[in-house]
Each structure stands twice: as structure tokens, then as C-alpha cells.
Design an enzyme around this catalytic site. Structure first.
Site, PDB file in Angstrom:
ATOM      1  N   HIS A 203      46.838  31.554  45.935  1.00  0.00           N
ATOM      2  CA  HIS A 203      47.895  31.759  44.950  1.00  0.00           C
ATOM      3  C   HIS A 203      49.139  30.924  45.222  1.00  0.00           C
ATOM      4  CE1 HIS A 203      46.291  34.689  42.121  1.00  0.00           C
ATOM      5  NE2 HIS A 203      45.521  35.037  43.119  1.00  0.00           N
ATOM      6  N   GLU A 450      35.312  38.131  36.455  1.00  0.00           N
ATOM      7  CA  GLU A 450      35.640  37.565  37.760  1.00  0.00           C
ATOM      8  C   GLU A 450      34.597  37.844  38.828  1.00  0.00           C
ATOM      9  OE1 GLU A 450      40.241  37.822  38.447  1.00  0.00           O
ATOM     10  OE2 GLU A 450      39.568  39.701  37.561  1.00  0.00           O
ATOM     11  N   ASP A 474      38.263  33.617  41.058  1.00  0.00           N
ATOM     12  CA  ASP A 474      37.576  34.730  41.717  1.00  0.00           C
ATOM     13  C   ASP A 474      36.075  34.705  41.444  1.00  0.00           C
ATOM     14  OD1 ASP A 474      39.454  36.023  43.267  1.00  0.00           O
ATOM     15  OD2 ASP A 474      40.231  37.211  41.606  1.00  0.00           O
TER      16      ASP A 474
END
Length: 592
Positions: A203, A450, A474
Site C-alpha cells: 500500500h 479478491e 489481493d
């Protein structure tokens, strides 16, 4: 001496500037810039901290019993000498005067300089004095913490830029930067960053791309090898960091910087051009945003909506206090109004794994205590475990829907029971709003694909939702059993893996077959290298960081979607999909 460090390129471009190190410490150290008017005051604060420790050590020395070992007395003398050496506190003053570092940061920076000098000493005894120096510095840092309310300045890696008066561009070098701290870069002076750990879709990397600044992660030892104030080049295309470059190399990269700026200016002219393929297929290019203010950048880049509003960033950096319903409502409403009638897809809070909160789960579960946070109580699992918090967020989202087109996106769904619980929560929220006579609009419900389980049971899921959004980051992580934030296995993170492509293609095809909207909001959507592939699979809605829209739009304008679809079977059947895609897509591009 010039040298190179290699890592993982996560945000393209070139950045040139002086290194600013945020070093690891056993004591929490706040890092922030001070106004020019506070330089003398800040140095006085540092001096007071030193004097307080001096008095403390002198008191300990005076209180030693007569039979105390001589070594203890000698050790205190060494600490007092180090503490009052001009190479420490007086030298730290330069960081305050020239860089406007706060006192703690200045002292930590000077510690880094001196620690390297000790490491280079040949004498074992002198080299071991580094530990004494570290202990002395930590005493001063503790004394400063007593005087200064640490909560006012943030955590160990929180870097806030205020009234910086320096002239040289600055690049941040750190072992790691938390996602919440990365958000502060949006208002900072830093023009690039380097971290020891992290992967292409961690992230911190995602936020760097959203800010459109060069970044290299996963360098392993950059924060140890690079010194404070070194001149550094970040090559965000190659994943290379050049430290103390020669004049010739420096000029070469400055030329590349200018060329990159010209290319961005050229792509910016596509802002008002509709994203339509050569065969007339209209493509929606939406933006991923973290905060309401990001909607401005989305509009400026020509986005046709917000495909992913990461609401969890409203919950971070709050020292355990969750945002109220009204605070959330104001944020969602601001984003909805800023998009001027275009759709805004708000994802319910997605915390856990590499995005922990100060307050986690019903039992105050801490991220670091979870054996495998990526598989634990995160995303919709956490929301359903906190029903009061979840309904509060849903009420805020529904209230904001009265001001524009809002869609609700649920992350990490793997069971039909989770969708049913979400629908029950929505039903209850609507009843509450009706009873309090608060207006709300119609909201479409969608789920993120995901985990492989969701992709494989998609026909069942599609019966209960209005749309799906594929989170490729993901999906790849869970399909290949790879922690995407772990640089040790980053080389195994492969978006071109045949299993990943099969899940992607099947998910898009099944959604289209059932007449349900489908988008991709993961990093693949914003990578122009995957645009042809996703178009060939039938994708007609991409969501990405605003900075990535121009390059993807250019690719769309040069593509013939119908022709691309004819070569998809060759790629899906290939043992080397990436190589096959390079071979079959090139003839289908039409360059202007």
C-alpha cells in the site's frame, strides 16, 4: 563515493534530491519540519534536553557508593563526555538551522552520522563506544519527550512538512513507511521515496503511484547504506537508486526528468478526449481515491467517476478514535459533490493486513499480534464483527447518496452469508434513516472479487449483487499464496500467471453474461501494459489512480477491442502468457 542500490520499481519517473533518513530507533521519534522563526527556540529545547541528561548522569555519579566498581564511574564519565561533545548536540544544531528539522529528528540524524564513523574505526574498543553513544542519545530523546507532548507530532515514521525553507529537493529514505503515514506525503516537500521493504503492490507503493512521485521499495539496505544529505537519484522505471552520482550521470538523469515532464504535458492534452477504442467501444476510466480532496485530481485527469473510494484512510492516524457518523458523512458528501453527478463507489472500511488501525477488532486486536493478518479478521470480516461501527458507516454512506450517484462496494467477500449479513445491515440502516426522516438515494451493491473462492462461486454471488469490482492486487496475492508486501517473495508475484489470467477472464465473462457491471480497480487497471489484455477480456470499466489515466487512455485510443478479443485464447492457452501477449498485441496497436 558513488554506488547503486537496487530494488523494486513501484512508481515511474526520475527524482533527484538530498536524502532524508528516518532511522529506526528503540525510542519513538517524531519527524517534522519547524518554521524558520522557531529555529532558535528548537535549538534551546535540544540544549535543555542535553542539560537535563547531564544533571541526571552527574547525580548518578555523585550517588555511587564508595565500594562501587571503578568501571561504573568510568562509564558515566564516558557518557558525560559523549553528551557534551560538540560533535553531537552542537552538530545537531546544523540540522535544525539548515533543514529545519525538529530537535528529535536533528539528534537522530546526527546519531546516524556519528554511528557510521564509529563503525569505520579499526580499534575494537572505540568501535564499541557506538553503543554508549546510542544510549546517550536515547536518554536525550526521552528527556525531550517528557517536555514535548509526542501525541501532537505523530508516530515514529510520521513525516509532516511545515514551512520548509530549504532549496534542494528532498527524498525520503526509510526502512518502511506505513500507509497512513504515506498519506501525509500529499502535503509534503518530498519528491520521491526509498524503502528497505515492500513490494510492487504494497500500500505504500500504491499511495506513491497515486501521488505520481518516483519510488523504489524492497531495497533491503538502502536506509543503512545511504547517509543523511547524500545526493540521490531515484530511477522509478528501473528500480535503481544511485547515490552520490557523478556530474555526467546527474546531467543525464536531469535530461530524462525534462523529457518525462514533456511527455506528461503531452498526455495531459487527452484530458477531455473520450476514451473510445478504434472500433467504437466506449471505455469508462474511473479514479481510485483515498480522501475526498483527491476527487479534484480525479476530475483534472479526466476521470468519468470514482471506481474506488478507500474509506479506511478516514479511520487511520486517529490514535484509536474512530471517525463519527457525521464526520464520515461530510467526507463522503464532499467527494460525491466534487464529482458533479458522476458515480462514486465507496468501499466499506478495508483494514487489517498491511493497513492496521490503532484500534483493531472487538477485542482491541493488535495487528502485530496476529500470526497471519492477511488471512485474519480484516475487511468485511472486521466490519461484521463490529456491527455498530459498520451500521454507522453505512448510514453515513446512505446519507451522502442523497447528493449524487453512490455505489457501495464490499471488500474481501468469500461467503454468501457475508452478503446476506450486509443486506440485513443495509435494511436496518434504511429503517433508521426513514424513522429519522433523513433522505437517501438508491445505492447499487457490489462486491470485490479478491479471493479465489469469490471468483469460483461468482455465478452464485452475482444473483445477490448489482456489480463486481476485481481487486487484482489481493486476487494475485491469494491465488499465488504470496505476501505482496514481502520483498523476499516479490519476484513470485506474477500478474501474468496463467491461473490469475483464467480467474480474471472468467470473472469478466460471467459478469457480462449476466448483464452485471464489472470493473477492475487493482493495479493492473492502471498499468498500460495490461490495457490490451483487459480490453481483450471484455473489460469496459477501469479504475486507477488519477495520475495513471492519461497513459491508459492513450492505449485505449490506439486499440481495436474487437480484434484484440480474437487473440485472447492464444494468451490463455500459452505456457508463457506475457511473451505471447507481446507477440500478438503489437500488430493490433494503431499509433498516431
Amino acid at each position: 563515493m558513488s554506488f547503486q542500490v537496487f530494488g523494486i520499481p513501484v512508481s515511474r519517473g526520475v527524482a533527484i534530491g538530498r536524502a532524508v533518513l528516518v532511522a529506526s530507533s528503540r525510542v519513538d521519534v517524531a519527524h517534522y519540519f519547524i518554521p524558520a522563526s522557531d529555529v532558535d527556540q528548537e535549538y534551546d529545547r535540544l540544549t535543555r534536553g542535553r542539560d537535563a541528561v547531564t544533571r541526571e548522569l552527574q547525580g548518578l555519579k555523585a550517588d555511587l557508593p564508595p565500594d562501587a566498581p571503578h568501571e561504573l564511574d568510568a562509564l558515566l564519565d564516558v557518557h558525560l563526555l559523549l553528551l557534551n561533545d560538540t560533535a553531537l548536540v552542537d552538530a545537531a544544531r546544523q540540522w535544525i538551522q539548515e533543514r529545519h528539522y525538529n530537535a528529535e529528528w536533528a539528534l537522530s540524524a546526527q546519531l546516524e552520522v556519528l554511528a557510521r564513523q564509529f563503525d569505520e574505526m579499526e580499534d575494537d574498543y572505540l568501535r564499541e563506544r557506538k553503543a554508549d553513544l546510542e544510549q546517550v542519545v536515547e536518554r536525550v530523546l526521552s528527556a525531550l519527550a517528557v517536555e514535548q507532548d509526542a501525541a501532537a507530532t505523530g508516530g515514529a515514521a510520521a513525516v509532516v512538512a511545515r514551512d520548509f525553507a530549504g532549496e534542494d529537493p528532498l527524498l525520503l529514505v526509510a526502512a518502511d513507511i506505513a500507509p497512513a503515514d504515506m498519506i501525509q506525503f500529499k502535503r509534503s516537500v518530498f519528491q520521491g521515496f526509498i524503502t528497505d521493504i515492500g513490494g510492487k503492490t504494497s500500500h505504500t507503493a500504491i499511495v506513491a503511484r497515486s501521488m505520481d512521485i518516483p519510488a523504489v521499495v524492497g531495497t533491503r539496505e538502502a536506509s543503512r547504506l545511504i547517509r543523511q544529505d547524500d545526493w540521490v537519484i531515484i530511477d522509478g522505471d528501473a528500480g535503481t537508486v544511485i547515490v552520490n552520482p557523478s556530474p555526467i550521470i546527474l546531467e543525464e538523469y536531469r535530461f530524462r526528468q525534462r523529457q518525462s515532464e514533456l511527455e506528461r504535458a503531452r498526455l495531459a492534452r487527452l484530458r477531455h478526449t473520450p476514451a473510445i477504442t478504434l472500433d467504437g467501444q466506449r471505455i469508462e476510466l474511473h479514479a481510485n481515491i483515498e480522501l475526498p480532496g483527491d476527487a479534484v485530481a480525479a476530475l483534472a485527469a479526466g476521470a468519468t467517476g470514482v471506481g474506488l473510494f478507500r474509506s479506511e484512510f478516514l479511520f487511520m492516524n486517529r490514535e484509536g478514535e474512530l471517525p463519527s457518523e457525521d464526520e464520515q458523512f461530510a467526507a463522503y458528501k464532499a467527494a460525491v459533490e466534487a464529482m458533479r453527478g458522476m458515480p462514486v463507489t465507496i468501499r466499506t472500511v478495508d483494514v487489517g493486513a498491511d493497513k492496521p488501525l490503532d484500534r483493531m477488532s472487538v477485542n482491541e486486536l493488535r495487528h502485530e499480534h496476529v500470526l497471519n493478518p492477511a488471512m485474519g479478521l480484516r475487511a468485511i470480516r472486521w466490519s461484521l464483527a463490529e456491527p455498530s461501527m459498520f451500521r454507522q458507516q453505512l448510514r453515513a454512506i446512505f446519507r451522502a447518496s442523497a447528493f449524487g450517484q453512490v455505489k457501495l462496494l464490499v471488500p474481501m467477500v468469500a461467503h454468501l452469508s457475508e452478503i446476506r449479513q450486509v443486506q440485513e445491515a443495509i435494511k436496518r440502516v434504511k429503517q433508521q434513516l426513514d424513522e429519522s426522516r433523513q433522505p437517501y438515494g438508491e445505492i447499487q451493491l457490489g462486491v470485490m472479487i479478491e479471493v479465489p473462492a469469490a471468483a469460483l462461486m461468482l455465478p452464485q454471488l452475482l444473483k445477490h449483487v448489482d456489480f463486481i469490482s476485481i481487486g487484482t492486487n489481493d486476487l494475485i496475492q491469494y491465488t499465488l499464496a504470496i505476501d505482496r508486501a514481502d520483498e523476499a517473495v516479490a519476484h513470485l508475484y506474477d500478474p501474468w500467471h496463467p491461473a490469475v489470467l483464467q480467474l480474471l477472464a472468467n470473472s469478466i465473462a460471467q459478469a457480462r453474461k449476466m448483464g452485471k457491471e464489472v470493473s477492475v480497480c487493482g493495479e493492473m487497471a492502471g498499468d498500460a501494459g495490461f490495457t490490451d489484455l483487459l480490453l481483450s477480456m471484455g473489460l469496459r470499466c477501469f479504475s486507477m489512480h488519477p495520475s495513471q489515466i492519461p497513459s491508459v487512455k492513450q492505449r485505449v485510443l490506439r486499440a481495436d477491442a474487437q480484434r484484440l478479443s480474437t487473440v485472447l485464447p492464444r494468451i490463455l492457452d500459452s505456457d508463457d502468457p506475457a511473451k505471447t501477449a507481446t507477440e500478438v498485441f503489437a500488430p493490433h496497436q494503431r499509433f498516431h
